[in-house]
Enzyme design. Structure first.
Site, PDB file in Angstrom:
ATOM      1  N   CYS A   1     -15.650  17.756   6.892  1.00 20.61           N
ATOM      2  CA  CYS A   1     -16.779  17.077   7.551  1.00 20.61           C
ATOM      3  C   CYS A   1     -16.999  17.357   9.052  1.00 20.61           C
ATOM      4  O   CYS A   1     -18.039  16.616   9.970  1.00 20.61           O
ATOM      5  CB  CYS A   1     -17.627  16.666   7.163  1.00 20.61           C
ATOM      6  SG  CYS A   1     -17.513  14.584   7.142  1.00 20.61           S
TER       7      CYS A   1
ATOM      8  N   VAL B   1       0.709  -1.116   0.207  1.00 25.26           N
ATOM      9  CA  VAL B   1      -0.165   0.015   0.234  1.00 25.26           C
ATOM     10  C   VAL B   1       1.288   1.222  -0.014  1.00 25.26           C
ATOM     11  O   VAL B   1       0.214   2.385   0.103  1.00 25.26           O
ATOM     12  CB  VAL B   1      -0.753  -0.030   1.107  1.00 25.26           C
ATOM     13  CG1 VAL B   1      -2.355  -1.770   1.243  1.00 25.26           C
ATOM     14  CG2 VAL B   1       0.079  -0.018   2.730  1.00 25.26           C
TER      15      VAL B   1
ATOM     16  N   HIS C   1      -4.886  -3.893  -2.302  1.00 23.44           N
ATOM     17  CA  HIS C   1      -4.591  -4.147  -1.386  1.00 23.44           C
ATOM     18  C   HIS C   1      -5.195  -2.054  -0.864  1.00 23.44           C
ATOM     19  O   HIS C   1      -5.414  -2.058   0.098  1.00 23.44           O
ATOM     20  CB  HIS C   1      -4.145  -4.246   0.187  1.00 23.44           C
ATOM     21  CG  HIS C   1      -4.203  -5.818   0.511  1.00 23.44           C
ATOM     22  ND1 HIS C   1      -2.890  -6.606   0.611  1.00 23.44           N
ATOM     23  CD2 HIS C   1      -5.477  -6.992   0.540  1.00 23.44           C
ATOM     24  CE1 HIS C   1      -3.647  -7.658   1.112  1.00 23.44           C
ATOM     25  NE2 HIS C   1      -4.414  -7.777  -0.537  1.00 23.44           N
TER      26      HIS C   1
ATOM     27  N   GLY D   1       9.077 -11.287  -2.947  1.00 24.28           N
ATOM     28  CA  GLY D   1       9.114  -9.964  -1.835  1.00 24.28           C
ATOM     29  C   GLY D   1       7.333 -10.985  -0.912  1.00 24.28           C
ATOM     30  O   GLY D   1       7.108 -10.378  -0.267  1.00 24.28           O
ATOM     31  N   THR D   2       7.058 -12.078  -1.181  1.00 28.40           N
ATOM     32  CA  THR D   2       5.558 -11.854  -0.554  1.00 28.40           C
ATOM     33  C   THR D   2       5.486 -13.922  -0.186  1.00 28.40           C
ATOM     34  O   THR D   2       5.428 -14.969  -0.309  1.00 28.40           O
ATOM     35  CB  THR D   2       3.985 -12.513  -1.552  1.00 28.40           C
ATOM     36  OG1 THR D   2       2.760 -12.402  -0.539  1.00 28.40           O
ATOM     37  CG2 THR D   2       4.252 -13.089  -2.946  1.00 28.40           C
TER      38      THR D   2
HETATM   39  P1  NAD Z   1       4.522 -10.946   4.675  1.00 25.54           P
HETATM   40  O1  NAD Z   1       4.955  -9.757   5.082  1.00 25.54           O
HETATM   41  O2  NAD Z   1       3.192 -11.698   4.856  1.00 25.54           O
HETATM   42  O3  NAD Z   1       5.295 -11.382   3.870  1.00 25.54           O
HETATM   43  C1  NAD Z   1       6.652 -10.751   3.548  1.00 25.54           C
HETATM   44  C2  NAD Z   1       7.704 -11.506   3.037  1.00 25.54           C
HETATM   45  O4  NAD Z   1       8.720 -11.242   1.947  1.00 25.54           O
HETATM   46  C3  NAD Z   1       8.149 -13.184   3.119  1.00 25.54           C
HETATM   47  O5  NAD Z   1       8.068 -13.843   2.608  1.00 25.54           O
HETATM   48  C4  NAD Z   1       9.932 -12.479   3.498  1.00 25.54           C
HETATM   49  O6  NAD Z   1      10.639 -13.428   3.411  1.00 25.54           O
HETATM   50  C5  NAD Z   1       9.483 -11.913   2.253  1.00 25.54           C
HETATM   51  N1  NAD Z   1      10.934 -10.828   2.199  1.00 25.54           N
HETATM   52  C6  NAD Z   1      11.513 -10.328   3.524  1.00 25.54           C
HETATM   53  N2  NAD Z   1      12.614 -10.003   2.814  1.00 25.54           N
HETATM   54  C7  NAD Z   1      12.921  -9.807   1.907  1.00 25.54           C
HETATM   55  C8  NAD Z   1      13.393  -8.716   1.010  1.00 25.54           C
HETATM   56  N3  NAD Z   1      14.934  -7.411   1.297  1.00 25.54           N
HETATM   57  N4  NAD Z   1      13.466  -9.022  -0.424  1.00 25.54           N
HETATM   58  C9  NAD Z   1      12.278 -10.258  -0.777  1.00 25.54           C
HETATM   59  N5  NAD Z   1      11.743 -10.617  -0.304  1.00 25.54           N
HETATM   60  C10 NAD Z   1      11.984 -10.279   1.700  1.00 25.54           C
HETATM   61  O7  NAD Z   1       3.799  -9.842   3.499  1.00 25.54           O
HETATM   62  P2  NAD Z   1       2.819  -9.924   2.696  1.00 25.54           P
HETATM   63  O8  NAD Z   1       2.329 -11.653   1.625  1.00 25.54           O
HETATM   64  O9  NAD Z   1       2.524  -8.984   1.587  1.00 25.54           O
HETATM   65  O10 NAD Z   1       1.777  -9.778   3.207  1.00 25.54           O
HETATM   66  C11 NAD Z   1       1.122  -8.655   3.872  1.00 25.54           C
HETATM   67  C12 NAD Z   1       0.452  -7.788   3.643  1.00 25.54           C
HETATM   68  O11 NAD Z   1       0.435  -6.773   4.664  1.00 25.54           O
HETATM   69  C13 NAD Z   1       0.005  -7.423   2.560  1.00 25.54           C
HETATM   70  O12 NAD Z   1      -0.935  -7.850   2.083  1.00 25.54           O
HETATM   71  C14 NAD Z   1      -0.041  -6.035   2.683  1.00 25.54           C
HETATM   72  O13 NAD Z   1      -1.048  -5.415   2.181  1.00 25.54           O
HETATM   73  C15 NAD Z   1       0.309  -5.091   3.894  1.00 25.54           C
HETATM   74  N6  NAD Z   1       1.900  -4.853   4.116  1.00 25.54           N
HETATM   75  C16 NAD Z   1       2.374  -3.942   2.796  1.00 25.54           C
HETATM   76  C17 NAD Z   1       3.163  -3.083   3.834  1.00 25.54           C
HETATM   77  C18 NAD Z   1       3.977  -2.007   2.584  1.00 25.54           C
HETATM   78  O14 NAD Z   1       3.049  -1.663   1.787  1.00 25.54           O
HETATM   79  N7  NAD Z   1       4.931  -2.339   2.064  1.00 25.54           N
HETATM   80  C19 NAD Z   1       4.516  -3.446   4.073  1.00 25.54           C
HETATM   81  C20 NAD Z   1       3.744  -4.463   5.898  1.00 25.54           C
HETATM   82  C21 NAD Z   1       2.417  -5.337   5.158  1.00 25.54           C
HETATM   83 ZN    ZN Z   2     -16.191  13.935   5.482  1.00 26.90          ZN
END
Ligand code: NAD
Ligand code: ZN
Length: 254
Positions: A151, A104, A120, A188-189
């Protein structure tokens, strides 16, 4: 490892439609902590107590104080890292067509990608619970918590909380992009949050090559993904892009 970088670069260079699915890990090197895993936010706080829509509606001030205020501080300062920059370069080279992101933070757009499907929502905007007017997050003053719209309504991030639906338009576009791509980069997910984690399954079932970039393995590893390139996204994506450019140049000179 070098072999996998070369192989990925080759596959990308000959592909007609590449899509990337990114998660919190792609922004870790920009200073934004992920939710799960080492150093993740969930080590400190309970997601259901702070990131669930019911928790927000019950006590917006508490969620603003513990979760949103800190996120605002971090996201306001964050800048794209080598992974975001590399993905933007892949779009310029005519290789990457779109990014489906669970993040996000808006960093893919800041890096220059033009088709970013935000699964998201986006933290760059806050929405009034009463009149639905949107206001940019950086304009929101934290003098009063929870912050309010002109408001008088309470402001909430224009993001999807746990317990809320994925915006239907984004879900539909993500499914379509996953179905149509011939290579999907999953970067990175943790692949634990549905329905985002289902996108690589759609890609795989429609014949795409699925490549993961992550320091850890995930539930997709060894089943849905063809292979995992283990490591940090910034370094790996940069190496892949350098190799793609090298291969494109060699082909031009041949
Ligand atoms: P997650 O937090 O579940 O997992 C993070 C993943 O990134 C892990 O698999 C980890 O091993 C990996 N990782 C860690 N460091 C890394 C690197 N340097 N390079 C590559 N990979 C790396 O994240 P998710 O699966 O995205 O789910 C969490 C939810 O939380 C998301 O859907 C999102 O909406 C939200 N979120 C967003 C942010 C953002 O916008 N930056 C940050 C935190 C959470
Ligand atoms: Zn308003």
């Amino acid at each position: 490892m070098d072999d996998l970088i070369k192989k990925t670069a080759k596959d990308l260079a000959v592909s007609s439609k590449v899509v990337a699915l990114t998660g919190a890990g792609v922004s870790v090197e920009s200073g934004i902590p992920p939710f799960r895993g080492k150093g993740g936010l969930w080590e400190k706080i309970d997601p259901m107590e702070f990131a669930h829509i019911d928790a927000f509606m019950r006590n917006p001030a508490k969620v603003w104080n513990i979760l949103i205020r800190e996120m605002k501080d971090i996201v306001d300062k964050a800048r794209p890292n080598d992974a975001h920059i590399g993905l933007a370069r892949l779009e310029k080279l005519g290789i990457l067509s779109s990014i489906i992101t669970q993040n996000v933070d808006g960093l893919h757009q800041m890096a220059g990608n033009s088709d970013v499907i935000e699964f998201h929502g986006n933290f760059a905007w806050q929405k009034c619970l009463a009149c639905e007017r949107k206001i940019e997050t950086f304009r929101v003053s934290l003098d009063e918590i929870p912050p309010k719209c002109s408001c008088g309504g309470i402001l909430r991030p224009d993001c999807v909380f746990f317990g809320e639906m994925i915006p239907p338009e984004e879900l539909m576009r993500s499914r379509k992009a996953s179905y149509e791509c011939d290579v999907m980069l999953v970067i990175g997910t943790s692949a634990l949050v549905q329905p985002a984690a289902y996108m690589p399954v759609i890609a795989k079932e429609s014949g795409a090559l699925v490549i993961e970039i992550n320091p850890e393995s995930t539930p997709l590893t060894g089943s849905i993904s063809d292979y995992l390139i283990k490591g940090n996204a910034g370094k790996i994506v940069k190496e892949i892009v350098t190799e793609v450019e090298h291969q494109m140049q060699s082909r031009k000179n041949a």
